[in-house]
Structure formats: C-alpha cells, structure tokens
Design an enzyme around this catalytic site. Structure first.
Site, mmCIF file in Angstrom:
data_model
loop_
_atom_site.group_PDB
_atom_site.id
_atom_site.type_symbol
_atom_site.label_atom_id
_atom_site.label_comp_id
_atom_site.label_asym_id
_atom_site.label_seq_id
_atom_site.Cartn_x
_atom_site.Cartn_y
_atom_site.Cartn_z
ATOM 1 N N PHE A 136 0.971 -1.196 -0.002
ATOM 2 C CA PHE A 136 0.159 0.107 0.021
ATOM 3 C C PHE A 136 1.016 1.338 -0.005
ATOM 4 C CE2 PHE A 136 -2.269 3.345 2.104
ATOM 5 C CZ PHE A 136 -3.300 3.557 1.171
ATOM 6 N N ASP A 220 9.523 2.733 1.307
ATOM 7 C CA ASP A 220 8.551 3.640 1.909
ATOM 8 C C ASP A 220 8.681 3.440 3.204
ATOM 9 O OD1 ASP A 220 5.844 4.234 2.839
ATOM 10 O OD2 ASP A 220 4.743 3.599 0.919
ATOM 11 N N LYS A 249 3.455 10.758 7.969
ATOM 12 C CA LYS A 249 2.695 10.123 9.186
ATOM 13 C C LYS A 249 3.497 10.741 10.432
ATOM 14 C CE LYS A 249 0.151 5.977 7.673
ATOM 15 N NZ LYS A 249 -1.148 6.417 7.964
#
Length: 395
Positions: A136, A220, A249
C-alpha cells in the site's frame, strides 16, 4: 442515528466509512468523545500521533510558528524547512549527498518517488517499476499504481503504466530484477496488509540486485519511520543504504506533512521545475515536524518504542486467549493475528471496552500506539484488551 451521524451521512463524501465515534479532545494516549467517554488510543491516528495528543512540544511549536509565518510558497526559503531537511538527512544516514523534498502526505511523497523512478531512465531503456503484492503506497493515481491491492485499484483503471507487482520472495527478486528496471519500491513492514514483515534478508538481497542492475531501491517509510519500529527508519534494521525513502505520518505528529529523502546519485535526478507543491515545505508544517522529531530524539522515544514493543507482545501473548494465534511486527507497530476472521468484531468490542485499535484485515488487529507509552498505558491496555477478547469471543 444520532444528530452528528445524520450530518455526516448528509454531507460527507461516501468514500468515507461510517465513523466509529465523534472525538472531541485528546491528551497523551487518551481521547474523549463528544459525550465525555474516554478511550485508550492504541492506534494514534494510524501511526501518526508519535507524541500522543496535545503534547506540549507539539502545541508550542504550532502556536509559535503560526504567530510568525505559516506559509510563503516555495519561491522562498525558511529556517524551519532548512532545519528539517538537515535533520531528516542526518537521521536517515543519507550523508553528504542527501537531499530532502517536502509535500503534504504519504501519497504525495510516493508520487514524488514514482517520478524519481521515472527519471532513472538513462537512454530510455528502463521502463519497469517493481512493487510488491499487497503493498500500500497511497490512493492518488500514481501511488495507487504502485499499490498491490487489486480491490483498491479496479475502479480507477487504467492506472499509470509500467508498474509490476511481484511477491515478496527471493525467487521473485531474482527472476524480475534486470537492466530494464528503473526502481523497486518496498515497505519494510506492510502495515495495511496486516503488519506483515519482509522475509529475513529480503532488503539486503534487494539492495544487492538493484545496485547490480542500476535500479533504484526506494523504501516507503511512511508508516515505519519516525522511530516507530525501534529504529529511526525501518530499513536501518537491515543495515542497508537505499537510494531514497518516503516519509510522512509520524514525522509530523499530527501535522500533515510528507517527504522524499534521496541518497547518493539519486539526489541529482530531480532538476528545477520537475516537481513541486504549493504547500509543500511550508514553515508551519516543517517547524512542527522539526519539533516532533527533536522531542522523539531528546526523550529517547526510539529506544522506548523498541523496549515497549517487546513488552506489548509479551502482554498480548501472556493473555493466553485462543483468539490470538500470534503477534507480528516490530517496535510499536504490531499486528495481532487472530485465529478466526473476526477482526471487525474485535475492533468493535475494543471500542466498547474503551480501547481504540484497527482491523487491518479480516484476521489482523493493528496496534500503533503513541511512542510515549509506558508501564501505566501497557497495564491499562492489557486489561482492556483482555476484556475485548472476552467480548469478541462471545460473539
């Protein structure tokens, strides 16, 4: 439905699921809903609120910077953006040639990474970008093209081309990496897939093969960065040096921000005018991110994540519940593997028990508490999660 649920149903886009509650305030690892009910937050906005809620360092940084300069566009430099670039280059180990670019989210960071991959195409022969099955990387068209989840992609196809999804196996690496590959992008732990770790040695072998074939290795770190796994970034557990990482985040602790950090020759690929973002690198977001990362460093929260992560797993397994078949992950990113596909029921039972967790898929509960948690929060989690499992087990 309640009045606020009616308002949500009438005006919010239907792409959003039904909210679990209407939250009004937070402090530390706790939040309260609009009726005054308190919850222990072991999701932290999906690994975002590194310092928990309303941390004094976060509040002070927002207030101080908002009172001076919030936005200027990328025609100008500001001290918060320069300082944050220097900090993330240092923490990532990108070295003298390291560079940073800032945007507003993880998806935007991965869009920049996708562009970086396309730029690694000397002579036009590198037409392939590899990503992993079940990965994702975001919901924009480019980041969705990198995402290895067919159910998320189907409604929006055709997506940007040239991306191939391979299993996270050594055999797939060997079979697919060649001189036509521009980049391989991977998550050190696949959070949205249920907190699934890569096989031991996978990143090391990926680094060897990408270097041999001239491909970029892009990691990532959006969910695994900012100390969450017990290292500043997940790739550091493998002792490798990637060509780029994407961040978001937890680096902002609740302030929307994302970014791309490049290493070595990858730092030379972007040239003037090739990429930008109106709000990217604004002084408000970068000042807050700098303060959040500074507090993580000052308070030893990377080490705390490593230590508390071990304790969290021990507490979960120590409950001896037949519903729990194992715990995956690292540091304070944990996936509780369930013996039955009842994760949604467990999530609902947790909320009833005053505990916020996440059903990452049918058989996994994801935990990503603030990095500040200590003995008191672990004690309370253990009691509330035991009640959760008991309620869920009754059906």
């Amino acid at each position: 439905m309640t009045a606020w649920q009616d308002r949500f149903d009438a005006r919010m886009m239907r792409s959003l699921g039904k909210p679990l509650a209407k939250l009004a305030r937070g402090e530390g690892a706790r939040v309260w809903d609009d009726e005054g009910r308190e919850y222990l937050d072991f999701l932290a906005g999906i690994a975002v609120n590194s310092l928990g809620h309303a941390h004094p360092v976060f509040v002070e940084a927002v207030s101080r910077q908002a009172a001076t300069l919030a936005h200027v566009s990328n025609y100008f430099a500001t001290e918060p953006a320069l300082a944050l670039a220097e900090r993330v280059v240092r923490l990532s180990g990108a070295g003298d040639r390291g560079r940073a670019w800032f945007g507003n989210s993880g998806a935007e960071a991965n869009e920049a990474a996708f562009k970086l991959a396309r730029l690694n195409n000397s002579g036009g022969a590198r037409t392939r970008v590899l990503a992993l099955v079940d990965a994702f990387h975001g919901r924009t068209m480019g980041s969705l093209a990198l995402t290895g989840k067919p159910h998320m992609r189907q409604a929006f196809e055709p997506l940007p081309g040239g991306v191939e999804h391979i299993p996270a196996t050594f055999e797939a690496l060997e079979a697919n990496l060649d001189d036509a590959v521009a980049a391989l992008i991977v998550e050190p732990i696949q959070g949205e897939a249920g907190v699934v770790e890569l096989p031991d040695g996978f990143l090391e072998r990926a680094r060897e093969l990408t270097r041999r074939h001239g491909a970029l290795l892009i990691v990532d770190e959006i969910q695994t960065g900012a100390g969450r796994t017990g290292a500043w970034f997940g790739f550091q557990h493998a002792g490798i040096t990637p060509d780029a990482i994407t961040i978001a985040k937890g680096i902002g602790g609740g302030m929307p921000i994302g970014g791309l950090v490049t290493f070595g020759h990858a730092s030379d690929l972007f040239q003037k005018g090739m990429h930008g973002s109106t709000f990217g690198g604004n002084p408000l977001a970068t000042a807050v991110a700098g303060a959040v990362l500074g507090e993580i460093e000052r308070a030893g929260l990377v080490e705390n994540a490593a230590r508390r992560g071990v304790q969290l797993r021990e507490r979960i397994l120590g409950l001896g519940s037949p519903l729990v078949s194992g715990v995956r992950g690292r540091g304070l990113l944990a996936g509780v593997a369930l013996a039955e596909p009842i994760a949604t029921r467990v999530q609902a039972a947790a909320l009833e028990s005053g505990l916020i967790v996440n059903a990452a898929n049918d058989s996994t509960i994801r935990l990503a508490p603030p990095l500040i948690i200590g003995d008191a929060e672990l004690d309370e989690f253990e009691a509330r999660f035991a009640r959760t499992l008991d309620l869920a087990g009754r059906g």
